[in-house]
Design a protein around this motif. Structure first.
Motif, PDB file in Angstrom:
ATOM      1  N   MET A  70      48.468  14.761  51.010  1.00 17.86           N
ATOM      2  CA  MET A  70      48.135  16.148  50.821  1.00 17.86           C
ATOM      3  C   MET A  70      49.091  16.732  49.779  1.00 17.86           C
ATOM      4  O   MET A  70      50.303  16.629  49.892  1.00 17.86           O
ATOM      5  CB  MET A  70      48.296  16.877  52.154  1.00 17.86           C
ATOM      6  N   THR A  71      48.494  17.340  48.766  1.00 18.23           N
ATOM      7  CA  THR A  71      49.325  17.924  47.715  1.00 18.23           C
ATOM      8  C   THR A  71      49.447  19.432  47.924  1.00 18.23           C
ATOM      9  O   THR A  71      48.529  20.084  48.387  1.00 18.23           O
ATOM     10  CB  THR A  71      48.720  17.673  46.323  1.00 18.23           C
ATOM     11  N   VAL A  72      50.580  19.939  47.592  1.00 16.68           N
ATOM     12  CA  VAL A  72      50.842  21.368  47.724  1.00 16.68           C
ATOM     13  C   VAL A  72      50.888  21.969  46.326  1.00 16.68           C
ATOM     14  O   VAL A  72      51.564  21.457  45.440  1.00 16.68           O
ATOM     15  CB  VAL A  72      52.187  21.605  48.454  1.00 16.68           C
ATOM     16  N   GLU A  73      50.143  23.026  46.152  1.00 13.05           N
ATOM     17  CA  GLU A  73      50.122  23.704  44.860  1.00 13.05           C
ATOM     18  C   GLU A  73      50.810  25.054  45.015  1.00 13.05           C
ATOM     19  O   GLU A  73      50.492  25.829  45.911  1.00 13.05           O
ATOM     20  CB  GLU A  73      48.683  23.898  44.399  1.00 13.05           C
ATOM     21  N   VAL A  74      51.740  25.312  44.146  1.00  7.86           N
ATOM     22  CA  VAL A  74      52.499  26.556  44.203  1.00  7.86           C
ATOM     23  C   VAL A  74      51.821  27.581  43.297  1.00  7.86           C
ATOM     24  O   VAL A  74      51.491  27.295  42.156  1.00  7.86           O
ATOM     25  CB  VAL A  74      53.959  26.335  43.766  1.00  7.86           C
ATOM     26  N   ILE A  75      51.599  28.773  43.849  1.00 14.12           N
ATOM     27  CA  ILE A  75      51.004  29.863  43.071  1.00 14.12           C
ATOM     28  C   ILE A  75      52.122  30.827  42.712  1.00 14.12           C
ATOM     29  O   ILE A  75      52.836  31.338  43.576  1.00 14.12           O
ATOM     30  CB  ILE A  75      49.916  30.579  43.883  1.00 14.12           C
ATOM     31  N   THR A  76      52.239  31.069  41.423  1.00 11.98           N
ATOM     32  CA  THR A  76      53.308  31.943  40.946  1.00 11.98           C
ATOM     33  C   THR A  76      52.796  33.368  40.757  1.00 11.98           C
ATOM     34  O   THR A  76      51.594  33.628  40.816  1.00 11.98           O
ATOM     35  CB  THR A  76      53.854  31.434  39.601  1.00 11.98           C
ATOM     36  N   ARG A  77      53.712  34.276  40.505  1.00 17.65           N
ATOM     37  CA  ARG A  77      53.335  35.673  40.236  1.00 17.65           C
ATOM     38  C   ARG A  77      52.482  35.763  38.980  1.00 17.65           C
ATOM     39  O   ARG A  77      51.571  36.579  38.896  1.00 17.65           O
ATOM     40  CB  ARG A  77      54.570  36.542  40.077  1.00 17.65           C
ATOM     41  N   GLU A  78      52.792  34.949  37.998  1.00 13.40           N
ATOM     42  CA  GLU A  78      52.010  34.945  36.769  1.00 13.40           C
ATOM     43  C   GLU A  78      50.565  34.528  37.051  1.00 13.40           C
ATOM     44  O   GLU A  78      49.628  35.086  36.486  1.00 13.40           O
ATOM     45  CB  GLU A  78      52.633  34.015  35.716  1.00 13.40           C
ATOM     46  N   ASP A  79      50.376  33.552  37.938  1.00  9.60           N
ATOM     47  CA  ASP A  79      49.032  33.127  38.322  1.00  9.60           C
ATOM     48  C   ASP A  79      48.276  34.273  38.998  1.00  9.60           C
ATOM     49  O   ASP A  79      47.099  34.509  38.727  1.00  9.60           O
ATOM     50  CB  ASP A  79      49.091  31.925  39.278  1.00  9.60           C
ATOM     51  N   LEU A  80      48.970  34.979  39.878  1.00 11.47           N
ATOM     52  CA  LEU A  80      48.338  36.106  40.569  1.00 11.47           C
ATOM     53  C   LEU A  80      48.002  37.235  39.603  1.00 11.47           C
ATOM     54  O   LEU A  80      46.941  37.848  39.695  1.00 11.47           O
ATOM     55  CB  LEU A  80      49.251  36.615  41.692  1.00 11.47           C
ATOM     56  N   ASN A  81      48.885  37.515  38.666  1.00 10.71           N
ATOM     57  CA  ASN A  81      48.614  38.557  37.666  1.00 10.71           C
ATOM     58  C   ASN A  81      47.437  38.174  36.780  1.00 10.71           C
ATOM     59  O   ASN A  81      46.595  39.014  36.452  1.00 10.71           O
ATOM     60  CB  ASN A  81      49.853  38.831  36.812  1.00 10.71           C
ATOM     61  N   GLU A  82      47.355  36.920  36.402  1.00  8.22           N
ATOM     62  CA  GLU A  82      46.231  36.453  35.589  1.00  8.22           C
ATOM     63  C   GLU A  82      44.920  36.566  36.380  1.00  8.22           C
ATOM     64  O   GLU A  82      43.899  37.012  35.862  1.00  8.22           O
ATOM     65  CB  GLU A  82      46.456  35.007  35.142  1.00  8.22           C
ATOM     66  N   PHE A  83      44.967  36.184  37.647  1.00  8.02           N
ATOM     67  CA  PHE A  83      43.787  36.294  38.508  1.00  8.02           C
ATOM     68  C   PHE A  83      43.358  37.752  38.639  1.00  8.02           C
ATOM     69  O   PHE A  83      42.178  38.087  38.548  1.00  8.02           O
ATOM     70  CB  PHE A  83      44.071  35.701  39.887  1.00  8.02           C
ATOM     71  N   ARG A  84      44.318  38.649  38.840  1.00 10.68           N
ATOM     72  CA  ARG A  84      44.021  40.077  38.978  1.00 10.68           C
ATOM     73  C   ARG A  84      43.373  40.610  37.704  1.00 10.68           C
ATOM     74  O   ARG A  84      42.379  41.328  37.753  1.00 10.68           O
ATOM     75  CB  ARG A  84      45.298  40.850  39.283  1.00 10.68           C
ATOM     76  N   THR A  85      43.904  40.231  36.562  1.00 17.15           N
ATOM     77  CA  THR A  85      43.361  40.682  35.286  1.00 17.15           C
ATOM     78  C   THR A  85      41.930  40.193  35.107  1.00 17.15           C
ATOM     79  O   THR A  85      41.046  40.961  34.708  1.00 17.15           O
ATOM     80  CB  THR A  85      44.240  40.178  34.131  1.00 17.15           C
ATOM     81  N   LEU A  86      41.682  38.933  35.407  1.00 14.77           N
ATOM     82  CA  LEU A  86      40.328  38.384  35.281  1.00 14.77           C
ATOM     83  C   LEU A  86      39.367  39.045  36.263  1.00 14.77           C
ATOM     84  O   LEU A  86      38.216  39.332  35.922  1.00 14.77           O
ATOM     85  CB  LEU A  86      40.345  36.865  35.495  1.00 14.77           C
ATOM     86  N   LEU A  87      39.823  39.289  37.473  1.00 15.53           N
ATOM     87  CA  LEU A  87      38.986  39.927  38.480  1.00 15.53           C
ATOM     88  C   LEU A  87      38.609  41.345  38.066  1.00 15.53           C
ATOM     89  O   LEU A  87      37.445  41.749  38.161  1.00 15.53           O
ATOM     90  CB  LEU A  87      39.703  39.940  39.831  1.00 15.53           C
ATOM     91  N   LEU A  88      39.579  42.114  37.575  1.00 14.12           N
ATOM     92  CA  LEU A  88      39.304  43.469  37.116  1.00 14.12           C
ATOM     93  C   LEU A  88      38.337  43.475  35.939  1.00 14.12           C
ATOM     94  O   LEU A  88      37.435  44.311  35.864  1.00 14.12           O
ATOM     95  CB  LEU A  88      40.603  44.182  36.740  1.00 14.12           C
ATOM     96  N   LYS A  89      38.501  42.535  35.036  1.00 21.28           N
ATOM     97  CA  LYS A  89      37.602  42.433  33.885  1.00 21.28           C
ATOM     98  C   LYS A  89      36.174  42.137  34.352  1.00 21.28           C
ATOM     99  O   LYS A  89      35.218  42.756  33.884  1.00 21.28           O
ATOM    100  CB  LYS A  89      38.094  41.343  32.932  1.00 21.28           C
ATOM    101  N   ASP A  90      36.030  41.212  35.283  1.00 25.43           N
ATOM    102  CA  ASP A  90      34.711  40.871  35.809  1.00 25.43           C
ATOM    103  C   ASP A  90      34.068  42.060  36.530  1.00 25.43           C
ATOM    104  O   ASP A  90      32.871  42.315  36.387  1.00 25.43           O
ATOM    105  CB  ASP A  90      34.797  39.682  36.766  1.00 25.43           C
ATOM    106  N   LEU A  91      34.853  42.797  37.301  1.00 19.03           N
ATOM    107  CA  LEU A  91      34.331  43.968  37.996  1.00 19.03           C
ATOM    108  C   LEU A  91      33.880  45.045  37.016  1.00 19.03           C
ATOM    109  O   LEU A  91      32.833  45.666  37.205  1.00 19.03           O
ATOM    110  CB  LEU A  91      35.378  44.520  38.962  1.00 19.03           C
ATOM    111  N   GLN A  92      34.653  45.269  35.972  1.00 14.75           N
ATOM    112  CA  GLN A  92      34.270  46.254  34.969  1.00 14.75           C
ATOM    113  C   GLN A  92      32.981  45.861  34.269  1.00 14.75           C
ATOM    114  O   GLN A  92      32.135  46.700  33.995  1.00 14.75           O
ATOM    115  CB  GLN A  92      35.398  46.446  33.953  1.00 14.75           C
ATOM    116  N   GLU A  93      32.813  44.590  33.977  1.00 13.03           N
ATOM    117  CA  GLU A  93      31.580  44.116  33.352  1.00 13.03           C
ATOM    118  C   GLU A  93      30.385  44.329  34.274  1.00 13.03           C
ATOM    119  O   GLU A  93      29.308  44.715  33.829  1.00 13.03           O
ATOM    120  CB  GLU A  93      31.707  42.639  32.968  1.00 13.03           C
TER     121      GLU A  93
END
Length: 95
Positions: free
Chosen positions: A1-24
């Motif tokens: 089982m592999t563990v993947e670490v999610i960083t703050r930068e990953d979360l910020n990128e996800f938030r930006t993409l999510l907001l862009k998709d919602l606006q569209e």
């Protein structure tokens, strides 16, 4: 089982993409309007009181459909009403 670490930068990128998709999604159908409007929506659209809306119904200016206790108005009828009552404003400068 592999563990993947999610960083703050990953979360910020996800938030930006999510907001862009919602606006569209929100802005993708600007011309699409509801076919049937309830009384509150018509009053807000025309900026009129409940009594004025009732007068428009009573004198036949605005048609409606009643289902149960709810009144529905055809959006096309509202557009037609607005277009038939359109006037050309004369600027006060030229009066």
């Amino acid at each position: 089982m592999t563990v993947e670490v999610i960083t703050r930068e990953d979360l910020n990128e996800f938030r930006t993409l999510l907001l862009k998709d919602l606006q569209e999604l929100i802005h993708s159908k600007p011309g699409q309007t509801k076919k049937w409007l309830k009384s509150i929506e018509v009053r807000n659209l025309l900026n009129i009181s409940p009594g004025t809306l009732q007068n428009l119904r009573i004198n036949g200016t605005l048609t409606y459909t009643k289902i149960g206790g709810t009144l529905y108005y055809d959006n096309a009828d509202i557009d037609k009403l607005l277009n038939t009552n359109k006037t050309n404003a004369i600027p006060t400068l030229f009066k």
